[in-house]
Scaffold this motif. Structure first.
Motif, PDB file in Angstrom:
ATOM      1  N   CYS A  78       0.832  -1.196   0.000  1.00 57.66           N
ATOM      2  CA  CYS A  78       0.000   0.000   0.000  1.00 57.66           C
ATOM      3  C   CYS A  78       0.870   1.252   0.000  1.00 57.66           C
ATOM      4  N   ASP A  79       1.146   1.775  -1.186  1.00 57.81           N
ATOM      5  CA  ASP A  79       1.893   3.024  -1.290  1.00 57.81           C
ATOM      6  C   ASP A  79       0.941   4.200  -1.072  1.00 57.81           C
ATOM      7  N   ASP A  80       1.462   5.403  -1.201  1.00 56.17           N
ATOM      8  CA  ASP A  80       0.634   6.583  -0.964  1.00 56.17           C
ATOM      9  C   ASP A  80      -0.506   6.731  -1.975  1.00 56.17           C
ATOM     10  N   ASN A  81      -0.222   6.451  -3.259  1.00 60.84           N
ATOM     11  CA  ASN A  81      -1.216   6.712  -4.306  1.00 60.84           C
ATOM     12  C   ASN A  81      -1.675   5.474  -5.054  1.00 60.84           C
ATOM     13  N   GLU A  82      -1.034   4.345  -4.794  1.00 61.08           N
ATOM     14  CA  GLU A  82      -1.306   3.135  -5.566  1.00 61.08           C
ATOM     15  C   GLU A  82      -1.193   1.907  -4.671  1.00 61.08           C
ATOM     16  N   ILE A  83      -1.989   0.893  -4.997  1.00 62.55           N
ATOM     17  CA  ILE A  83      -1.901  -0.374  -4.268  1.00 62.55           C
ATOM     18  C   ILE A  83      -1.439  -1.451  -5.241  1.00 62.55           C
ATOM     19  N   TYR A  84      -0.470  -2.249  -4.801  1.00 58.86           N
ATOM     20  CA  TYR A  84       0.097  -3.325  -5.601  1.00 58.86           C
ATOM     21  C   TYR A  84      -0.400  -4.650  -5.036  1.00 58.86           C
ATOM     22  N   ARG A  85      -0.636  -5.597  -5.944  1.00 59.40           N
ATOM     23  CA  ARG A  85      -1.162  -6.891  -5.503  1.00 59.40           C
ATOM     24  C   ARG A  85      -0.387  -8.016  -6.166  1.00 59.40           C
ATOM     25  N   VAL A  86      -0.060  -9.010  -5.367  1.00 60.67           N
ATOM     26  CA  VAL A  86       0.463 -10.275  -5.866  1.00 60.67           C
ATOM     27  C   VAL A  86      -0.552 -11.329  -5.451  1.00 60.67           C
ATOM     28  N   ALA A  87      -1.150 -11.985  -6.452  1.00 57.56           N
ATOM     29  CA  ALA A  87      -2.148 -13.025  -6.196  1.00 57.56           C
ATOM     30  C   ALA A  87      -1.538 -14.378  -6.533  1.00 57.56           C
ATOM     31  N   ILE A  88      -1.664 -15.311  -5.614  1.00 54.87           N
ATOM     32  CA  ILE A  88      -1.080 -16.643  -5.779  1.00 54.87           C
ATOM     33  C   ILE A  88      -2.190 -17.669  -5.637  1.00 54.87           C
ATOM     34  N   LYS A  89      -2.236 -18.602  -6.575  1.00 54.17           N
ATOM     35  CA  LYS A  89      -3.234 -19.674  -6.547  1.00 54.17           C
ATOM     36  C   LYS A  89      -2.503 -20.991  -6.711  1.00 54.17           C
ATOM     37  N   VAL A  90      -2.775 -21.921  -5.799  1.00 51.67           N
ATOM     38  CA  VAL A  90      -2.184 -23.252  -5.888  1.00 51.67           C
ATOM     39  C   VAL A  90      -3.270 -24.194  -6.398  1.00 51.67           C
ATOM     40  N   ASN A  91      -2.962 -24.910  -7.476  1.00 53.24           N
ATOM     41  CA  ASN A  91      -3.954 -25.739  -8.164  1.00 53.24           C
ATOM     42  C   ASN A  91      -3.853 -27.214  -7.813  1.00 53.24           C
ATOM     43  N   TRP A  92      -3.791 -27.509  -6.552  1.00 56.45           N
ATOM     44  CA  TRP A  92      -3.905 -28.886  -6.072  1.00 56.45           C
ATOM     45  C   TRP A  92      -4.342 -28.848  -4.623  1.00 56.45           C
ATOM     46  N   ASP A  93      -4.670 -29.986  -4.084  1.00 53.41           N
ATOM     47  CA  ASP A  93      -5.227 -30.058  -2.739  1.00 53.41           C
ATOM     48  C   ASP A  93      -4.156 -29.781  -1.688  1.00 53.41           C
ATOM     49  N   ILE A  94      -4.069 -28.532  -1.295  1.00 51.77           N
ATOM     50  CA  ILE A  94      -3.090 -28.098  -0.298  1.00 51.77           C
ATOM     51  C   ILE A  94      -3.820 -27.141   0.632  1.00 51.77           C
ATOM     52  N   ASN A  95      -3.308 -27.002   1.836  1.00 50.15           N
ATOM     53  CA  ASN A  95      -3.910 -26.054   2.760  1.00 50.15           C
ATOM     54  C   ASN A  95      -2.853 -25.036   3.182  1.00 50.15           C
ATOM     55  N   LEU A  96      -2.911 -23.865   2.568  1.00 48.47           N
ATOM     56  CA  LEU A  96      -1.940 -22.811   2.861  1.00 48.47           C
ATOM     57  C   LEU A  96      -2.146 -22.196   4.237  1.00 48.47           C
ATOM     58  N   LEU A  97      -3.253 -22.524   4.877  1.00 44.92           N
ATOM     59  CA  LEU A  97      -3.520 -22.030   6.227  1.00 44.92           C
ATOM     60  C   LEU A  97      -2.764 -22.840   7.278  1.00 44.92           C
ATOM     61  N   GLU A  98      -2.237 -23.988   6.858  1.00 51.00           N
ATOM     62  CA  GLU A  98      -1.446 -24.827   7.755  1.00 51.00           C
ATOM     63  C   GLU A  98       0.036 -24.595   7.485  1.00 51.00           C
TER      64      GLU A  98
END
Length: 155
Positions: A78-98
């Motif tokens: 979150c910069d002053d005038n712009e927001i940057y995003r990196v979106a990551i998607k894993v395409n197999w049965d994994i739990n990134l919350l663990e």
């Protein structure tokens, strides 16, 4: 009200700051007790003003946010005038919350099952309101290490 009222727990953790705020409004402990009993709307107004001050302070200092789900991660800078995003998607049965799933992602960011997208946009509204909206939708404020790690990998 600009944001939302702090929770009871947040008020409790900011007890001394709230007391200082009330003192700056020339409200002492005795008067505050009376206001809470007899003038509930004034008490609510004071709590709302304090909440907005706290949120504005926290959000102004926020440079990164992140949101994790079972198979995806959204990282924000979150910069002053712009927001940057990196979106990551894993395409197999994994739990990134663990821990195990998260560690796998950090060790295998270029695996064929991982899609990473990058983008940016100027804020549509006030910066702090947009960051607050991310938090209300489940994002957490972060130090940005994960954002910078993936941003470096895909740059």
């Amino acid at each position: 009200m600009k944001y939302r009222q702090l929770t009871k727990e947040q008020f409790e953790s900011l007890h001394s700051e709230f007391s200082q705020f009330l003192a700056s409004q020339s409200i002492d402990v005795k008067e505050w007790t009376q206001i809470k009993k007899e003038k509930l709307s004034i008490a609510e107004d004071q709590m709302n003003v304090f909440s907005d001050i706290v949120w504005d302070d926290v959000l102004s200092k926020t440079n990164y946010a992140e949101h994790f789900s079972k198979t995806s991660v959204n990282l924000f800078k979150c910069d002053d005038n712009e927001i940057y995003r990196v979106a990551i998607k894993v395409n197999w049965d994994i739990n990134l919350l663990e821990q195990k799933g998260f560690e796998w992602l950090m060790k295998n960011p270029m695996d064929n099952s991982v899609d990473i997208f990058k983008g940016s946009k100027p804020y549509n509204f006030e910066r702090n309101l947009e960051i607050f909206d991310l938090i209300e939708k489940g994002s957490s404020i972060s130090k940005g290490e994960i954002f910078e790690y993936f941003n470096t990998i895909i740059s």
